[in-house]
Write an enzyme that holds these catalytic residues in place. Structure first.
Site, mmCIF file in Angstrom:
data_model
loop_
_atom_site.group_PDB
_atom_site.id
_atom_site.type_symbol
_atom_site.label_atom_id
_atom_site.label_comp_id
_atom_site.label_asym_id
_atom_site.label_seq_id
_atom_site.Cartn_x
_atom_site.Cartn_y
_atom_site.Cartn_z
ATOM 1 C CE1 TYR A 64 -11.497 -3.481 -11.115
ATOM 2 C CE2 TYR A 64 -9.784 -3.521 -12.790
ATOM 3 C CZ TYR A 64 -10.738 -4.173 -12.015
ATOM 4 O OH TYR A 64 -10.912 -5.519 -12.148
ATOM 5 C CB CYS B 33 -12.488 -19.578 -8.453
ATOM 6 S SG CYS B 33 -13.424 -20.593 -7.319
ATOM 7 C CG HIS C 297 -7.837 4.579 -1.130
ATOM 8 N ND1 HIS C 297 -6.733 4.065 -1.754
ATOM 9 C CD2 HIS C 297 -7.630 4.420 0.201
ATOM 10 C CE1 HIS C 297 -5.900 3.595 -0.834
ATOM 11 N NE2 HIS C 297 -6.422 3.803 0.357
ATOM 12 C CB THR D 89 -2.860 5.617 -8.762
ATOM 13 O OG1 THR D 89 -4.092 6.324 -8.956
ATOM 14 C CG2 THR D 89 -2.061 5.605 -10.048
ATOM 15 C CB SER D 90 -2.859 4.365 -3.482
ATOM 16 O OG SER D 90 -1.626 4.937 -3.833
ATOM 17 C CE1 TYR E 254 -3.138 9.558 -8.788
ATOM 18 C CE2 TYR E 254 -2.117 11.691 -8.390
ATOM 19 C CZ TYR E 254 -2.618 10.742 -9.262
ATOM 20 O OH TYR E 254 -2.603 10.996 -10.612
HETATM 21 P P1 NAD Z 1 -0.866 0.216 -3.442
HETATM 22 O O1 NAD Z 1 -0.742 1.284 -2.436
HETATM 23 O O2 NAD Z 1 -0.256 -1.126 -3.180
HETATM 24 O O3 NAD Z 1 -0.306 0.720 -4.853
HETATM 25 C C1 NAD Z 1 -0.622 1.968 -5.393
HETATM 26 C C2 NAD Z 1 0.364 2.261 -6.502
HETATM 27 O O4 NAD Z 1 0.053 3.503 -7.105
HETATM 28 C C3 NAD Z 1 1.795 2.356 -6.012
HETATM 29 O O5 NAD Z 1 2.576 1.457 -6.747
HETATM 30 C C4 NAD Z 1 2.167 3.800 -6.262
HETATM 31 O O6 NAD Z 1 3.535 3.961 -6.584
HETATM 32 C C5 NAD Z 1 1.272 4.148 -7.427
HETATM 33 N N1 NAD Z 1 1.018 5.582 -7.591
HETATM 34 C C6 NAD Z 1 0.602 6.483 -6.661
HETATM 35 N N2 NAD Z 1 0.438 7.691 -7.215
HETATM 36 C C7 NAD Z 1 0.751 7.554 -8.532
HETATM 37 C C8 NAD Z 1 0.757 8.443 -9.638
HETATM 38 N N3 NAD Z 1 0.401 9.716 -9.501
HETATM 39 N N4 NAD Z 1 1.137 7.966 -10.843
HETATM 40 C C9 NAD Z 1 1.513 6.675 -11.012
HETATM 41 N N5 NAD Z 1 1.522 5.789 -9.987
HETATM 42 C C10 NAD Z 1 1.128 6.220 -8.774
HETATM 43 O O7 NAD Z 1 -2.432 0.086 -3.716
HETATM 44 P P2 NAD Z 1 -3.207 -1.168 -4.334
HETATM 45 O O8 NAD Z 1 -3.376 -2.203 -3.284
HETATM 46 O O9 NAD Z 1 -2.598 -1.559 -5.628
HETATM 47 O O10 NAD Z 1 -4.627 -0.520 -4.577
HETATM 48 C C11 NAD Z 1 -4.793 0.445 -5.612
HETATM 49 C C12 NAD Z 1 -6.081 1.199 -5.437
HETATM 50 O O11 NAD Z 1 -7.186 0.336 -5.686
HETATM 51 C C13 NAD Z 1 -6.281 1.734 -4.029
HETATM 52 O O12 NAD Z 1 -6.927 2.977 -4.106
HETATM 53 C C14 NAD Z 1 -7.196 0.715 -3.416
HETATM 54 O O13 NAD Z 1 -7.924 1.259 -2.327
HETATM 55 C C15 NAD Z 1 -8.083 0.364 -4.575
HETATM 56 N N6 NAD Z 1 -8.694 -0.957 -4.452
HETATM 57 C C16 NAD Z 1 -9.315 -1.457 -5.531
HETATM 58 C C17 NAD Z 1 -9.921 -2.703 -5.460
HETATM 59 C C18 NAD Z 1 -10.640 -3.275 -6.608
HETATM 60 O O14 NAD Z 1 -11.262 -4.297 -6.483
HETATM 61 N N7 NAD Z 1 -10.585 -2.692 -7.755
HETATM 62 C C19 NAD Z 1 -9.889 -3.436 -4.282
HETATM 63 C C20 NAD Z 1 -9.225 -2.913 -3.215
HETATM 64 C C21 NAD Z 1 -8.603 -1.689 -3.323
#
Ligand code: NAD
Length: 569
Positions: free
Chosen positions: A325, A413, A271, A268-269, A276
């Protein structure tokens, strides 16, 4: 128009990058930036293009629509000895440089450390002075969910190897967040033969993943979702099941119901506590509160994240493999009052660091022609170039079959030090020989081996305790500028949020020229060399071995056997 992001103006509709071989700009390097900026905001690619949001909560490609238009305009006239400067999504100057210099230099979301908090960032964003660049949003090399798919696939493959005998068959993964990044999770798990139950509050996001073939189905209710997932697990059939719901409600319920999860994570977002969704608000009430009282919204979001994270720790106590993650859920949950938030590890130290010691990291490329046949040809070239890499072969073949392109056709890749420049040169040669119909743009996520300082993610638990040292990404940006990248970016924030990371990226163009070959050879050697150097410096034996074997010069380490040619393969 003023939005919660600040004054961004009226949207430009139906953006799609130009295709084909006709140039709008004065050279392919400028044309590549011109096309990739538009590609980032193609509705097929971007999560919320009307607000210039590409992915990752509020990660944007440009600060305002005026700035977007001005960047495109400037790129069309930019000379081969000029550089456009972009300050947080707005073009602020054009300088005379030289043909080896980047055509675009980008700095996004950077704040002086004492001011690096969300409140100050939002004040400045609302005043129209900055924007959130995420990683590849503000640096114009987002390629849709495929961009994160391979890393996610590798991560689950590593868990399969470490804990489940090499395959996720017969295992259930529970996760949440089906956005731009998180949406890769269901396909990454099923590609590893597992079953996944993914929760998102927003049905539209789950539907988008079904449309793009990343998710198999959306269950109509909780009971059906659990039954479908458990049946597939028992039958050892790969399946991904989406469920509309709030993670802070659904995960504790799954735990209480004794649903047997083998792996639990989250994307989930988290960060950004304003992205969130708190569990006790309807979407309409959340929109209203986010606008009217962001402090109260943040308090509620963190309280929900504490509950969500507590359930994850509960699954860990019950024996599941649980990891963060890269979205800072643990840090926000702790701010929400949950003390055990950091009981489970981040995915970086748990699974990825050994790869980083070899300078292994993401390598993505985009066919500027728009022709999927160009990507098919590059896929074949990858297999020919690295015939002994079984994992790579499996990935490229599966990606060719199962990944639907979003926007310009692209591929990703993971490659290490000594490998990336080989592929870059190969692509350049293919363009030169006319085996591809137009140039290829080669870039990467900022999540790479030597390009990030992020104590909650890429540099969590470094061997020498250097987690928060941010000199490395700055050096990385400088090295890529000095080596001839086409555009270079230095960002703050990214996947883990304001105050929690500094990172850098590069994008280079293979246009078939001799000059491009020289630049690619240097950039794609020196960029991953930063990863090797960073990990040698932190005391990782494997990185020291790689430096010795492959000839990366470390002034205060052992001399490489091939002596002194610098960081060359
Ligand atoms: P996004 O904003 O596109 O999607 C976030 C999703 O979370 C949305 O679909 C939203 O509806 C859902 N959400 C929010 N609150 C929720 C809750 N309480 N319960 C259920 N669903 C909920 O974000 P994204 O691009 O998919 O990124 C997700 C997260 O991963 C962010 O925090 C981002 O910064 C982080 N991130 C991770 C990586 C990695 O390599 N793992 C890389 C970049 C970003």
């Amino acid at each position: 128009m003023t939005s919660s992001f600040g004054p961004i103006g009226d949207p430009v509709r139906n953006i799609a990058a130009p295709r084909g071989t006709g140039l709008t700009c004065r050279g392919w390097p400028q044309e590549a930036a011109y096309r990739m900026l538009q590609n980032n905001l193609d509705p097929e690619v971007a999560e919320d293009p009307d607000h210039l949001v590409v992915y990752g909560g509020t990660g944007r490609a440009a600060r305002s629509w005026d700035a977007y238009r001005a960047m495109l305009r400037t790129l069309t006239t930019l000379g081969n000895d000029e550089t456009m400067l972009v300050q947080s999504g707005k073009p602020v100057g054009v300088l005379r440089t030289h043909e080896w210099a980047p055509r675009v230099l980008i700095a996004n979301s950077n704040l002086v450390p004492d001011w690096a908090n969300w409140d100050e960032f939002r004040r400045l964003e609302h005043a129209g002075l900055t924007m959130y660049g995420q990683m590849t949003a503000g640096s114009w090399i987002y390629i849709g969910t495929q961009g994160i798919l391979q890393g996610t696939y590798e991560c689950f493959a590593e868990i399969a190897r470490a804990r489940f005998g090499g395959s996720l068959a017969g295992t259930l993964t529970i996760t949440a967040g089906a956005g731009g990044m998180g949406g890769a999770q269901p396909l990454a798990v099923t590609m590893n033969e597992g079953v996944v139950l993914i929760v998102d509050v927003d049905e539209h996001m789950l539907r988008r993943r079904v449309d793009h073939r990343y998710l198999d189905e959306i269950a109509p209710d909780y009971a059906t979702a659990v039954r479908r997932a458990e049946e597939a697990k028992a039958a050892r059939i790969p399946r991904s099941v989406g469920l509309v719901g709030n993670a802070a409600d659904v995960l504790p319920r799954l735990l209480a119901d004794g649903v047997g999860a083998d792996i639990v994570t989250d994307q989930t977002s988290a960060h950004d506590p304003l992205s969130y969704m708190p569990s006790d608000l309807s979407p309409e009430a959340a929109d209203e509160l986010r606008r009217s009282d962001p402090t109260e919204f943040t308090r509620r979001a963190r309280a929900s994240m504490a509950i969500h994270c507590e359930a994850m720790v509960g699954f860990m106590d019950a024996g599941a493999e649980v990891f963060d993650y890269g979205n800072s859920l643990r840090a926000e949950a702790r701010l929400g009052g949950f003390q055990r938030a950091f009981d489970y590890p981040g995915f970086l130290p748990a699974y990825i660091r050994p790869l980083f010691c070899e300078g292994r990291g993401p390598f993505r490329w985009v066919a500027l022609s728009g022709d999927p046949a160009d990507i098919a040809a590059t896929d074949r070239a990858v297999l020919e170039e690295f015939p002994d890499d079984e994992g790579l072969r499996r990935w490229i073949e599966m990606a060719g079959e199962r990944v639907a392109f979003q926007g310009l056709p692209a591929r990703i890749c993971w490659l290490g030090y000594g490998e990336r420049h080989r592929l870059g040169l190969r692509f350049n040669e293919m363009v030169r020989r006319g085996e591809l119909t137009a140039p290829i743009v080669i870039g990467r996520d900022h999540l790479d081996s030597g390009s990030v300082a992020s104590p909650y993610r890429e540099t969590e638990a470094m061997l020498d305790g250097s987690d928060a040292i941010a000199d490395w990404p700055l050096l990385n940006g400088l090295v890529n500028t000095a080596s001839g990248a086409t555009w270079v970016s230095i960002h703050h924030g990214g996947g883990v949020g304001i105050g929690r990371s500094i990172h850098a990226g590069q994008v280079s163009v293979a246009d078939g020229t001799d000059l491009a070959a020289e630049k690619l050879e240097r950039v794609l050697t020196n960029d991953p060399a930063m990863g090797v150097i960073r990990h040698v410096d932190a005391g990782y034996d494997r990185a020291a071995e790689v430096a010795r074997e492959r000839g990366v010069t470390i002034p205060m380490g052992d001399p490489p056997p091939a002596a002194t040619a610098g960081a060359r393969p």
